[in-house]
Write a protein that holds these residues in place. Sequence first.
Motif, PDB file in Angstrom:
ATOM      1  N   HIS A  81      56.962  -1.188  35.927  1.00 20.51           N
ATOM      2  CA  HIS A  81      58.290  -1.709  37.124  1.00 20.51           C
ATOM      3  C   HIS A  81      57.193  -1.642  38.412  1.00 20.51           C
ATOM      4  CE1 HIS A  81      61.173  -1.249  39.790  1.00 20.51           C
ATOM      5  NE2 HIS A  81      60.683  -1.865  40.358  1.00 20.51           N
ATOM      6  N   TYR A  82      56.136  -3.041  38.764  1.00 18.38           N
ATOM      7  CA  TYR A  82      55.703  -1.886  39.620  1.00 18.38           C
ATOM      8  C   TYR A  82      55.923  -2.788  41.361  1.00 18.38           C
ATOM      9  CZ  TYR A  82      51.920  -4.377  42.640  1.00 18.38           C
ATOM     10  OH  TYR A  82      50.927  -5.221  44.115  1.00 18.38           O
ATOM     11  N   VAL A  83      55.743  -1.901  42.178  1.00 14.98           N
ATOM     12  CA  VAL A  83      55.999  -1.973  43.906  1.00 14.98           C
ATOM     13  C   VAL A  83      54.213  -1.535  44.551  1.00 14.98           C
ATOM     14  CG1 VAL A  83      58.229  -1.435  43.152  1.00 14.98           C
ATOM     15  CG2 VAL A  83      56.261   0.931  43.671  1.00 14.98           C
ATOM     16  N   ARG A  84      54.525  -2.006  45.592  1.00 17.52           N
ATOM     17  CA  ARG A  84      53.438  -1.391  46.790  1.00 17.52           C
ATOM     18  C   ARG A  84      53.752  -0.848  47.459  1.00 17.52           C
ATOM     19  NH1 ARG A  84      48.596  -4.014  47.628  1.00 17.52           N
ATOM     20  NH2 ARG A  84      48.433  -5.660  46.105  1.00 17.52           N
ATOM     21  N   GLY A  85      53.509  -0.401  48.103  1.00 18.36           N
ATOM     22  CA  GLY A  85      53.858   0.388  49.654  1.00 18.36           C
ATOM     23  C   GLY A  85      54.117   1.631  49.594  1.00 18.36           C
ATOM     24  N   ILE A  86      53.984   2.911  50.043  1.00 17.10           N
ATOM     25  CA  ILE A  86      54.826   3.702  49.854  1.00 17.10           C
ATOM     26  C   ILE A  86      55.921   3.908  50.205  1.00 17.10           C
ATOM     27  CG2 ILE A  86      55.158   6.663  51.267  1.00 17.10           C
ATOM     28  CD1 ILE A  86      52.399   5.885  52.469  1.00 17.10           C
ATOM     29  N   GLU A  87      57.240   3.090  51.138  1.00 12.79           N
ATOM     30  CA  GLU A  87      58.697   2.994  50.710  1.00 12.79           C
ATOM     31  C   GLU A  87      58.927   2.367  49.699  1.00 12.79           C
ATOM     32  OE1 GLU A  87      60.336   0.981  54.248  1.00 12.79           O
ATOM     33  OE2 GLU A  87      58.393   2.223  55.729  1.00 12.79           O
ATOM     34  N   GLU A  88      58.378   1.780  49.060  1.00 21.34           N
ATOM     35  CA  GLU A  88      58.954   1.544  48.018  1.00 21.34           C
ATOM     36  C   GLU A  88      58.507   1.752  46.677  1.00 21.34           C
ATOM     37  OE1 GLU A  88      57.823  -2.490  46.041  1.00 21.34           O
ATOM     38  OE2 GLU A  88      58.369  -3.889  48.951  1.00 21.34           O
ATOM     39  N   ILE A  89      57.531   3.209  46.261  1.00 22.14           N
ATOM     40  CA  ILE A  89      57.274   4.325  45.567  1.00 22.14           C
ATOM     41  C   ILE A  89      58.163   5.274  45.662  1.00 22.14           C
ATOM     42  CG2 ILE A  89      55.097   5.502  45.020  1.00 22.14           C
ATOM     43  CD1 ILE A  89      53.319   3.825  45.767  1.00 22.14           C
ATOM     44  N   VAL A  90      58.496   5.532  46.647  1.00 25.19           N
ATOM     45  CA  VAL A  90      59.628   6.578  46.911  1.00 25.19           C
ATOM     46  C   VAL A  90      60.897   6.222  46.967  1.00 25.19           C
ATOM     47  CG1 VAL A  90      60.452   8.070  48.685  1.00 25.19           C
ATOM     48  CG2 VAL A  90      57.715   7.803  48.619  1.00 25.19           C
ATOM     49  N   ALA A  91      61.338   4.953  46.936  1.00 23.60           N
ATOM     50  CA  ALA A  91      62.361   4.375  46.443  1.00 23.60           C
ATOM     51  C   ALA A  91      62.927   4.060  44.711  1.00 23.60           C
ATOM     52  CB  ALA A  91      62.986   2.702  47.471  1.00 23.60           C
ATOM     53  N   LEU A  92      61.474   4.258  44.600  1.00 20.55           N
ATOM     54  CA  LEU A  92      61.663   3.697  42.767  1.00 20.55           C
ATOM     55  C   LEU A  92      61.987   5.539  41.834  1.00 20.55           C
ATOM     56  CD1 LEU A  92      60.998   2.419  40.517  1.00 20.55           C
ATOM     57  CD2 LEU A  92      58.910   3.385  40.554  1.00 20.55           C
ATOM     58  N   HIS A  93      61.146   6.612  42.791  1.00 23.62           N
ATOM     59  CA  HIS A  93      61.139   7.294  42.130  1.00 23.62           C
ATOM     60  C   HIS A  93      62.808   8.489  42.224  1.00 23.62           C
ATOM     61  CE1 HIS A  93      57.271   7.126  41.461  1.00 23.62           C
ATOM     62  NE2 HIS A  93      58.013   8.049  40.382  1.00 23.62           N
ATOM     63  N   VAL A  94      63.180   8.628  44.067  1.00 22.47           N
ATOM     64  CA  VAL A  94      64.706   9.238  44.509  1.00 22.47           C
ATOM     65  C   VAL A  94      65.759   9.200  43.466  1.00 22.47           C
ATOM     66  CG1 VAL A  94      66.186   8.988  46.580  1.00 22.47           C
ATOM     67  CG2 VAL A  94      63.626   8.775  46.747  1.00 22.47           C
ATOM     68  N   PRO A  95      66.200   8.310  42.958  1.00 21.51           N
ATOM     69  CA  PRO A  95      67.118   7.662  42.207  1.00 21.51           C
ATOM     70  C   PRO A  95      66.667   8.831  40.998  1.00 21.51           C
ATOM     71  CG  PRO A  95      66.393   5.246  43.260  1.00 21.51           C
ATOM     72  CD  PRO A  95      64.884   6.822  43.620  1.00 21.51           C
ATOM     73  N   ILE A  96      66.361   8.888  40.230  1.00 21.67           N
ATOM     74  CA  ILE A  96      65.989   9.364  39.119  1.00 21.67           C
ATOM     75  C   ILE A  96      65.819  11.077  39.135  1.00 21.67           C
ATOM     76  CG2 ILE A  96      65.242   7.165  37.488  1.00 21.67           C
ATOM     77  CD1 ILE A  96      62.435   8.470  37.901  1.00 21.67           C
ATOM     78  N   HIS A  97      64.579  10.983  40.337  1.00 17.04           N
ATOM     79  CA  HIS A  97      65.065  12.525  40.772  1.00 17.04           C
ATOM     80  C   HIS A  97      66.058  13.121  41.121  1.00 17.04           C
ATOM     81  CE1 HIS A  97      60.922  13.061  39.083  1.00 17.04           C
ATOM     82  NE2 HIS A  97      60.608  11.767  39.157  1.00 17.04           N
TER      83      HIS A  97
ATOM     84  N   MET B 274      60.178  14.536  47.671  1.00 17.02           N
ATOM     85  CA  MET B 274      59.433  12.772  47.471  1.00 17.02           C
ATOM     86  C   MET B 274      58.770  12.786  48.627  1.00 17.02           C
ATOM     87  SD  MET B 274      60.687  11.336  44.769  1.00 17.02           S
ATOM     88  CE  MET B 274      60.295  13.571  44.509  1.00 17.02           C
ATOM     89  N   VAL B 275      59.102  13.416  49.823  1.00 16.90           N
ATOM     90  CA  VAL B 275      58.521  13.272  51.034  1.00 16.90           C
ATOM     91  C   VAL B 275      56.786  13.434  50.681  1.00 16.90           C
ATOM     92  CG1 VAL B 275      57.824  13.883  53.633  1.00 16.90           C
ATOM     93  CG2 VAL B 275      60.236  13.032  52.816  1.00 16.90           C
ATOM     94  N   ALA B 276      56.593  14.437  49.635  1.00 18.64           N
ATOM     95  CA  ALA B 276      55.285  15.295  49.795  1.00 18.64           C
ATOM     96  C   ALA B 276      54.793  13.940  48.408  1.00 18.64           C
ATOM     97  CB  ALA B 276      55.200  16.649  49.106  1.00 18.64           C
ATOM     98  N   LEU B 277      55.621  13.315  47.504  1.00 14.84           N
ATOM     99  CA  LEU B 277      54.992  12.430  46.777  1.00 14.84           C
ATOM    100  C   LEU B 277      54.797  11.409  48.041  1.00 14.84           C
ATOM    101  CD1 LEU B 277      54.651  11.156  43.676  1.00 14.84           C
ATOM    102  CD2 LEU B 277      56.966   9.749  44.524  1.00 14.84           C
TER     103      LEU B 277
END
Length: 118
Positions: free
Chosen positions: A20-36, A1-4
Motif C-alpha cells: 500500500h503506497y501513500v504520500r505525505g505525513i497525513e496519509e502515512i499517519v492515517a494509514l497507521h492509526v486504525p491498525i495501531h 502516531m504524532v511521533a511517527l
Amino acid sequence: MVALGGLFDQDATFVNRFGHYVRGIEEIVALHVPIHETIYRDSTLQNELIDMAHIADGVAVIHFWSRLAAGAAHPAGPHAVDTLILAVLTRQDEIWRIRALENVTLTNPRTGEAILRD
C-alpha cells in the motif's frame, strides 16, 4: 502516531508490507492509526540497523531489520513478523527525516508463508 509523523519529511512516501503506497505525513499517519488503535495496540517493534550509505550531501540510504511482536489484540494472536526496511533520509536544517520508506515482509516465495530471520 504524532511521533511517527515527526520522523517523516512533509512529502515523504511510504509503502507498507502489503504494497500500500501513500504520500505525505497525513496519509502515512492515517494509514497507521486504525491498525495501531486495534490489532497492533499491544504490539512492539524491535529495529536493527543493517547498513547506511551517504549518497550525497544530506542524503542517506539505510536498511534495517524490523521485528513486529504482535500481541493478543491481533486476530491471529501473539506472533512475530520480520520485515526488511529500506529508507531514504534527507537532512534539512540539521534534522534528518525519512523521505521514502518501503517495508517488505520476509516470506517463503514458494508458499507465501511468513518466515523469521535468524
